[in-house]
Design a protein around this motif. Structure first.
Motif, short mmCIF file in Angstrom:
data_model
loop_
_atom_site.label_atom_id
_atom_site.label_comp_id
_atom_site.label_asym_id
_atom_site.label_seq_id
_atom_site.Cartn_x
_atom_site.Cartn_y
_atom_site.Cartn_z
N LEU A 64 0.59 -0.92 0.33
CA LEU A 64 0.01 0.26 -0.14
C LEU A 64 1.12 1.19 0.05
CD1 LEU A 64 -2.73 1.58 0.36
CD2 LEU A 64 -2.28 1.11 2.40
N LYS A 65 1.96 1.34 1.11
CA LYS A 65 2.63 2.63 0.85
C LYS A 65 3.42 2.66 -0.67
CE LYS A 65 5.29 5.16 3.11
NZ LYS A 65 6.32 4.45 4.62
N GLU A 66 3.68 1.53 -1.43
CA GLU A 66 4.36 1.77 -2.39
C GLU A 66 3.49 2.91 -3.68
OE1 GLU A 66 5.28 -2.30 -3.87
OE2 GLU A 66 7.25 -2.59 -2.52
N ILE A 67 2.24 1.90 -3.32
CA ILE A 67 1.00 2.59 -4.29
C ILE A 67 1.01 4.11 -4.34
CG2 ILE A 67 -1.57 2.66 -5.10
CD1 ILE A 67 -1.33 -0.85 -4.04
N LEU A 68 0.83 4.10 -2.44
CA LEU A 68 0.63 5.87 -2.11
C LEU A 68 1.82 6.14 -3.12
CD1 LEU A 68 -0.39 8.10 -1.03
CD2 LEU A 68 1.08 7.09 1.63
N ILE A 69 2.80 6.27 -2.96
CA ILE A 69 4.06 6.99 -3.09
C ILE A 69 3.84 6.47 -4.86
CG2 ILE A 69 7.07 7.11 -4.02
CD1 ILE A 69 7.19 5.80 -1.08
N SER A 70 3.94 5.88 -5.55
CA SER A 70 3.97 6.16 -7.08
C SER A 70 2.24 6.93 -7.24
CB SER A 70 3.10 4.80 -7.53
OG SER A 70 2.73 4.01 -9.03
N THR A 71 1.16 7.01 -6.71
CA THR A 71 0.58 7.77 -7.10
C THR A 71 0.32 8.96 -6.82
OG1 THR A 71 -1.49 5.61 -6.26
CG2 THR A 71 -2.17 8.03 -6.54
N PHE A 72 1.32 9.59 -5.81
CA PHE A 72 1.83 10.80 -5.61
C PHE A 72 2.60 11.09 -5.96
CE2 PHE A 72 -1.71 10.87 -3.17
CZ PHE A 72 -2.48 11.78 -2.50
N LEU A 73 4.36 10.33 -6.12
CA LEU A 73 5.00 11.00 -6.44
C LEU A 73 5.99 10.17 -7.86
CD1 LEU A 73 6.95 10.65 -2.94
CD2 LEU A 73 6.18 12.55 -4.18
N THR A 74 5.50 10.22 -9.01
CA THR A 74 5.76 9.70 -9.93
C THR A 74 5.89 10.57 -10.99
OG1 THR A 74 4.20 7.65 -9.91
CG2 THR A 74 4.77 8.49 -12.35
N GLY A 75 7.09 11.32 -11.45
CA GLY A 75 7.37 12.01 -12.72
C GLY A 75 7.25 13.13 -11.82
N ILE A 76 7.63 13.36 -10.82
CA ILE A 76 7.94 14.30 -9.61
C ILE A 76 9.20 15.45 -9.36
CG2 ILE A 76 7.37 16.04 -7.70
CD1 ILE A 76 5.16 15.10 -9.40
N GLU A 77 9.41 16.61 -9.92
CA GLU A 77 11.35 16.57 -9.42
C GLU A 77 11.48 16.99 -7.94
OE1 GLU A 77 12.46 20.73 -10.69
OE2 GLU A 77 11.65 20.60 -12.55
N GLU A 78 13.39 16.01 -7.50
CA GLU A 78 13.25 15.40 -6.05
C GLU A 78 13.43 16.99 -5.65
OE1 GLU A 78 17.05 13.49 -4.61
OE2 GLU A 78 16.89 13.32 -6.57
N LYS A 79 13.92 17.98 -6.46
CA LYS A 79 14.25 19.35 -5.38
C LYS A 79 13.16 19.83 -5.01
CE LYS A 79 16.80 23.53 -7.11
NZ LYS A 79 17.65 24.77 -7.94
N TRP A 80 12.20 19.92 -5.90
CA TRP A 80 11.10 20.36 -5.69
C TRP A 80 9.87 19.47 -4.79
CZ3 TRP A 80 6.20 18.08 -4.53
CH2 TRP A 80 4.81 19.62 -4.78
N VAL A 81 10.41 18.42 -4.59
CA VAL A 81 9.89 18.20 -3.29
C VAL A 81 10.78 18.67 -1.46
CG1 VAL A 81 9.83 15.43 -1.78
CG2 VAL A 81 9.30 15.48 -4.38
N GLN A 82 12.08 18.08 -1.91
CA GLN A 82 12.65 18.92 -0.34
C GLN A 82 12.17 20.38 -0.72
OE1 GLN A 82 17.05 18.61 -3.25
NE2 GLN A 82 17.38 16.59 -2.06
N GLU A 145 15.70 9.13 -11.32
CA GLU A 145 16.25 9.03 -12.34
C GLU A 145 17.04 10.52 -13.25
OE1 GLU A 145 14.44 6.40 -15.21
OE2 GLU A 145 14.94 4.37 -13.90
N LYS A 146 18.04 11.07 -13.14
CA LYS A 146 18.09 12.29 -13.09
C LYS A 146 17.20 13.00 -13.39
CE LYS A 146 19.62 10.76 -18.04
NZ LYS A 146 19.40 10.76 -19.71
N GLY A 147 17.64 13.20 -10.94
CA GLY A 147 16.15 14.17 -10.89
C GLY A 147 14.70 13.70 -10.09
N ILE A 148 14.73 13.17 -11.33
CA ILE A 148 12.64 12.46 -11.74
C ILE A 148 12.55 11.96 -10.51
CG2 ILE A 148 10.32 12.57 -12.53
CD1 ILE A 148 12.29 15.73 -13.18
#
Length: 224
Positions: A64-82, A145-148
């Motif tokens: 369920l945690k993996e689905i949560l992360i996939s749902t919200f954070l796929t294709g999101i910039e790592e720097k934006w989350v930071q 991958e490459k900051g994404i």
């Protein structure tokens, strides 16, 4: 002689984060904060069926945690989350953190022992909190991958036995330490069992600790 050996061991103090040092979970509120109510609600609806499946034990908590992360954070910039994590930490620190927990962490740090957070929440989100506390951090790693962000976890969700595995990957065998640990959920059982000084819901109000003890007693009774 064995008492002397125990005394001579280095002290490793390990704190769970969510529910132990905080008043409640931090990750889902972070997602609401970062993405805004409308986007958050739309995405959360997609998790309704997986959540039901988890309750029916057709999905594990880790899945369920993996689905949560996939749902919200796929294709999101790592720097934006930071950046959002830093802002979240600054804005919500006072209402999120337990004062008694902060004092305990500060006391461990000032005593000169090794101190780390060990949490199932993404390391990327908790990094500002660890820095503010002045401690090290072990958390669930998000693949990038490459900051994404890919929406996948690197390795395993950092809970249960994975907490022990992650600690030993960094510090070596825990037998060489006088391990002190603080936790509050099933995900901390293995960590607490390995500790010489184990603290269960140590910073919770007394009524909450008593309720938790009754719940564990009932669960044990049903298993028998």
């Amino acid at each position: 002689m064995s008492t002397s050996n125990q005394t001579d061991k280095k002290v490793l103090s390990v704190f769970d984060f969510d529910g132990t040092l905080t008043r409640h979970d931090s990750f889902i509120p972070f997602l609401r904060f970062a993405f805004g109510n409308r986007f958050f609600t739309r995405r959360l609806i997609k998790l309704a069926m997986p959540s039901i499946q988890c309750l029916r034990r057709k999905l594990t908590r880790d899945e369920l945690k993996e689905i949560l992360i996939s749902t919200f954070l796929t294709g999101i910039e790592e720097k934006w989350v930071q950046e959002k994590a830093e802002l979240y930490c600054n804005l919500y620190w006072e209402r999120l953190m337990r004062a008694s927990g902060l004092l305990a962490v500060a006391s461990e740090v000032s005593s000169g022992v090794e101190v780390t957070l060990c949490s199932a929440s993404p390391k990327l989100v908790l990094q500002p909190f660890a820095e503010r506390l002045g401690v090290k951090l072990i958390g669930t790693e998000l693949e990038s991958e490459k900051g994404i962000l890919t929406g996948r976890i690197t390795g395993h969700n950092c809970r249960c036995i994975q907490k022990i595995n992650r600690l030993e990957a960094i510090y070596g065998s825990l037998d060489q330490y006088h391990l002190r640990a603080w936790g509050d959920t099933r995900g901390d059982y293995e960590l607490l069992a390995a500790a010489k000084d184990a603290h269960w819901r140590h910073f919770h109000p007394n009524w909450d600790r008593k309720r938790a003890a009754i719940t564990r007693l009932k669960a044990t009774s049903f298993k028998g």
